[in-house]
Scaffold this active site. Structure first.
Site, short mmCIF file in Angstrom:
data_model
loop_
_atom_site.label_atom_id
_atom_site.label_comp_id
_atom_site.label_asym_id
_atom_site.label_seq_id
_atom_site.Cartn_x
_atom_site.Cartn_y
_atom_site.Cartn_z
CB VAL A 12 -0.96 0.02 1.21
CG1 VAL A 12 -2.02 -1.06 1.08
CG2 VAL A 12 -0.21 -0.14 2.51
CB SER A 13 0.69 4.41 -1.83
OG SER A 13 -0.56 4.86 -1.38
CB SER A 14 0.84 6.15 2.81
OG SER A 14 -0.56 6.16 3.04
CD GLN A 17 -3.26 3.84 -0.01
OE1 GLN A 17 -2.92 2.75 -0.47
NE2 GLN A 17 -3.37 4.92 -0.76
#
Length: 212
Positions: A12-14, A17
């Site tokens: 997940v991008s951060s 999330q």
């Protein structure tokens, strides 16, 4: 003979999330929890700790599940490069759950390999194009909002009308710096910023008086 292992990779991008959708897909594919590697950070490069750990564990003949092709990278060239390293250099199989055509266990002949490579190129190109379009829409949306008067960022600090009086009292040492902050309702950084603005105004007014 060593038993080939099954792994899953989730990104997940951060840290904000939720990875549960990807985790659910991994469990449904039969991947053991201990063999699922999760990165919670940007995919702008491949300095991802869990991904690098996974790469070291992978052996020829192992199987890697990912939910979608964009979990491998954020642009066309990165996805292509990682796919090549994993399938050609390391010699593992990859199954992209959201795209059954991208399952290297199927079609090991020349035609099957050609089709898989073609689909990979199309999908990774489409994924990068979609990200570019999202960024463009965001920029356009922000520009349109600004044109309508919408302000972004932190709101401007409110300067009390008596701020010049407070500053004068502080400069004349009639009140302490802490008292000046408390009376103005500002942080130290804001106080100094507004002080500089006030002094510039004073200087400008002084120059104009001298001119006339």
């Amino acid at each position: 003979m060593e038993r080939k292992k099954v792994y899953g990779y989730v990104r997940v991008s951060s840290s904000d999330q939720n990875e549960e959708r990807q985790m659910t897909a991994m469990r449904a594919a039969g991947v053991e929890e201990c063999n699922i590697y999760v990165d919670k950070q940007s995919g702008k490069d491949f300095n991802r700790p869990k991904y690098m750990q996974l790469r070291k564990r992978l052996r020829q003949g192992d199987l890697l599940y990912i939910l979608s092709i964009d979990r491998l990278g954020r642009n066309y060239s990165e996805v292509q490069e990682q796919w090549r390293i994993l399938t050609k250099q390391t010699g593992i199989d990859i199954c992209v759950i959201d795209m059954p055509l991208l399952d290297t266990r199927n079609g090991k002949d020349l035609l099957g390999t050609f089709i898989a490579d073609l689909v990979l190129q199309i999908l990774s190109f489409v994924a990068e194009s979609e990200r570019d379009n999202i960024r463009k829409r965001q920029v356009q949306g922000i520009a349109a909002a600004k044109a309508k008067g919408v302000k972004f960022g932190r709101p401007e600090a409110v300067v009390p009308r008596e701020f010049p009086v407070i500053v004068k009292e502080w400069e004349e040492k009639r009140i302490s710096f802490g008292e000046a902050l408390e009376k103005s309702g500002m942080s130290q950084a804001t106080f100094y910023r507004k002080l500089r603005e006030l002094r510039r105004i004073r200087e400008y007014q002084t120059i104009n008086k001298c001119t006339f």
